[in-house]
Design a protein around this motif. Structure first.
Motif, mmCIF file in Angstrom:
data_model
loop_
_atom_site.group_PDB
_atom_site.id
_atom_site.type_symbol
_atom_site.label_atom_id
_atom_site.label_comp_id
_atom_site.label_asym_id
_atom_site.label_seq_id
_atom_site.Cartn_x
_atom_site.Cartn_y
_atom_site.Cartn_z
ATOM 1 N N ASN A 159 1.253 -1.374 -0.191
ATOM 2 C CA ASN A 159 0.051 -0.071 -0.111
ATOM 3 C C ASN A 159 0.975 1.251 -0.032
ATOM 4 O OD1 ASN A 159 -2.968 0.003 -0.349
ATOM 5 N ND2 ASN A 159 -3.215 -1.419 1.711
ATOM 6 N N THR A 167 -3.509 5.204 -8.681
ATOM 7 C CA THR A 167 -5.399 6.428 -7.907
ATOM 8 C C THR A 167 -5.984 6.403 -8.616
ATOM 9 O OG1 THR A 167 -3.977 7.988 -7.865
ATOM 10 C CG2 THR A 167 -3.120 6.285 -6.275
ATOM 11 N N VAL A 224 0.828 7.927 -1.555
ATOM 12 C CA VAL A 224 0.790 7.960 -0.600
ATOM 13 C C VAL A 224 2.191 9.136 -0.153
ATOM 14 C CG1 VAL A 224 0.910 7.529 2.197
ATOM 15 C CG2 VAL A 224 -0.550 6.296 0.595
ATOM 16 N N TYR A 312 3.767 2.728 5.735
ATOM 17 C CA TYR A 312 2.518 1.844 5.921
ATOM 18 C C TYR A 312 2.817 0.122 5.304
ATOM 19 C CZ TYR A 312 -2.165 1.339 4.007
ATOM 20 O OH TYR A 312 -3.671 1.363 3.572
ATOM 21 N N HIS A 413 -5.573 -3.506 -1.901
ATOM 22 C CA HIS A 413 -4.895 -2.361 -2.514
ATOM 23 C C HIS A 413 -6.025 -1.372 -3.386
ATOM 24 C CE1 HIS A 413 -1.941 -5.935 -2.772
ATOM 25 N NE2 HIS A 413 -1.523 -5.041 -1.880
ATOM 26 N N LYS A 417 -5.938 6.931 -2.294
ATOM 27 C CA LYS A 417 -4.692 7.694 -1.318
ATOM 28 C C LYS A 417 -4.656 8.378 -0.516
ATOM 29 C CE LYS A 417 -3.043 2.746 -0.886
ATOM 30 N NZ LYS A 417 -4.160 2.224 -1.737
#
Length: 582
Positions: A159, A167, A224, A312, A413, A417
């Motif tokens: 992730n 994304t 992220v 993460y 997943h 994000k």
């Protein structure tokens, strides 16, 4: 015949030597070693040292170490480091022996490292930096467009690794990258993995400017990590500070926390007997990634420095590759926080941990055997890791937990994000840069009690200003728009409640093990859940004689199947209610 010849003679004549039947093979190998050495780059720089790099500005008041330039060379060389106008130096260094050998090393000199730290100049740059060997004029590394600014380090498994291109918000992020120009720079570190202890051999990496290729240069970078850094860059610009921000990503999918910590941290947890008895934790010793991919640029506090770290990870520890009990993961996560601070040479380094999302279908606390039942510290599974992340970060200075129970509806997943990065950025603004305008306090459970009616339970919370239900993020969901791009909002609350449920959630009641020795938790059942200010009232409408109210010992709440999460009035969600004894 003389084997010791110059490089040009080797290149010209060596092919002919191979046809000589009388050629001594030992001489050939010696010739190869000695003749290549003049042209081989004996001065080797880590992948964090490339054009466009960002060096962390030192903040002595915070304990951030001075920026450092380091590399590998042979101990019979003299290394000089010079820079363009305004850059500190020049510096003259002699490599110190490390004990490691390069397969093409000269016969008369061992492998060694060189390193120099210095105060960051007042002018952030750009600078040109030259690292050269006095003994070999052709052995020169020149770094162009180097800046001093703020460096954010991001690490974790899939992730964290999920890219901007994967994304929902990629077009928005590409446009944002173009708008920021050279203020944002990224570097994905790849290369070595090691089971043989901490390494110093340089790994691979390359700094790039985020606005390159119309912003699409960020496509394969962590979503992220990128969005968090971008949000901080935009925030700092609004408060009169606009430093260049450099993002370093080290991510490997499918990895357990055991891989991300040095051996000493893992061994400390192993002494407790908490670690799994099977799986990757046993197959690989601690530090597989740390040793080979991180230590070469950190050097246990004598490498690069950074302003903060974002981590993460945890999916693989919930049963995919290893099955950690909660207390074991908590131990290693505490070890990770301590070891990262040691490795960066920054004792109070801010560290942000992103918690596992609220995955549909993940039951609450799972157990390996009946002997562990009823003890959250020996729980395992998805929620066991969530509990460990919550406990490991609670009460630690400069450590923050990003709660994301309203994500994961689309699977492990999940593609949205940006809101996760937004929560991380809000915590960074408060914890690192002193912004007090955002309320980041999430709800905290303070206790549970059985009501006098014998049919309901009160769960009390702090940090709420009143509780509310917040919708989860569904697939193809976005909440943002930018000129030229738009994306629809498709969020609904409690739209997927299973039929027959009488309220807003489902509850698992734990009954006395003597009544149900093989089913301590009793299974998930429908329940009426009512919000009263800072209290959640949970009613179990149909008790049976075999599960009378006096036998109820624990309660566990799960909103995962109903499209909502519990949050406070500022929208900060509660990840889950840990099992509580009544």
């Amino acid at each position: 015949f003389v084997c010791c010849i110059t490089e040009w003679a080797y290149i010209v004549f060596f092919p002919f030597f191979l046809f000589s039947m009388n050629m001594n093979m030992n001489c050939i190998f010696l010739l190869l070693a000695l003749s290549v050495s003049p042209c081989f780059a004996w001065v080797q720089m880590n992948g964090v040292f490339t054009d466009n790099m960002v060096l962390q500005t030192d903040h002595a008041d915070l304990g951030i170490p001075q920026p450092r330039i380091f590399g590998l060379a042979y101990t019979n060389e003299t290394i000089t480091i010079t820079g363009s106008a305004g850059f500190p130096g020049p510096f003259t260094l002699t490599p110190k022996q490390t004990g490691e050998n390069h397969w093409l090393r000269p016969l008369d000199a061992p492998w060694g490292n060189f390193s120099v730290s210095f105060p960051a100049p007042s002018n952030p740059g750009p600078y040109t930096i030259t690292i050269a060997s006095k003994e070999n004029s052709s052995d020169v590394t020149v770094l162009h467009n180097v800046m001093f600014g703020e460096v954010f380090f991001c690490s974790g498994q899939s992730n964290m690794k999920l890219t901007v291109d994967a994304t929902d918000d990629k077009l928005i992020e590409y446009a944002a990258a173009v708008a920021l120009g050279s203020k944002m720079r990224i570097n994905f570190i790849n290369g070595n993995l090691s089971l043989d202890g901490p390494q110093t051999t340089p790994n691979q990496g390359n700094w790039t400017i985020a606005s390159d290729n119309n912003g699409t240069i960020i496509a394969d970078f962590s979503a992220v990590c990128w969005a968090h850094g971008r949000l901080i860059s935009e925030y700092l610009a609004t408060v009169g500070s606009a430093p260049v921000i450099g993002l370093i990503e080290v991510s490997v999918g499918g990895t357990t926390i055991h891989h991300w910590i040095p051996s000493y941290a893992g061994m400390e947890c192993n002494k407790t007997g908490l670690l799994p008895s099977k799986g990757e934790c046993v197959q690989y010793p601690p530090g597989w990634i740390y040793n080979g991919r991180m230590n070469p640029m950190l050097l246990e506090g004598f490498g690069i420095s950074a302003r903060l770290a974002v981590y993460y990870q945890g999916e693989a520890d919930s049963g995919e590759n290893d099955r950690y009990i909660s207390a074991a993961y908590e131990c290693e996560l505490r070890g990770l926080i301590t070891s990262y601070r040691k490795a960066f040479g920054y004792p109070n380094m801010p560290i942000i941990i992103i918690q596992l999302p609220g995955m549909p279908g993940t039951t609450s606390f799972q157990h390996d055997n009946d002997t562990r039942m009823g003890d959250p510290m020996t729980a395992d599974g998805w929620n066991g890791i969530q509990l460990a992340q919550q406990r490991a970060t609670a009460g630690q200075d400069n450590v923050a937990l990003v709660s994301v129970p309203d994500f994961g509806c689309c699977g492990l997943h999940y593609p949205h994000k940006f809101p996760v990065a937004q929560r991380a950025a809000n915590l960074t603004r408060e914890m690192v840069f002193g912004d007090k305008t955002i309320d980041n306090m999430a709800p905290v459970v303070t206790g549970a009690s059985l009501n006098a009616d014998g049919m309901s339970v009160n769960i009390n919370f702090a940090n709420t200003s009143g509780l509310m239900l917040k919708p989860v993020y569904h697939c193809n969901t976005s909440t943002r728009s930018v000129a030229g791009y738009s994306s629809s909002v498709n969020i609904s609350c409690c739209d997927s409640m299973p039929s027959g449920f009488e309220g807003l959630g489902i509850v698992k009641f734990g009954v006395n093990a003597t009544h149900h020795p093989h089913d301590y938790w009793g299974g998930w059942i429908p329940a009426t859940i009512e919000i009263k200010s800072d209290t959640l009232v949970v009613a179990k409408p149909f008790l049976t004689p075999s599960t009378n109210i006096s036998s109820i010992e624990m309660i566990d709440i799960n909103f995962g199947g109903v499209g909502c999460v519990l949050a406070n009035k500022n929208g900060q969600p509660l990840n889950f209610v840990p099992p509580m004894k009544l």
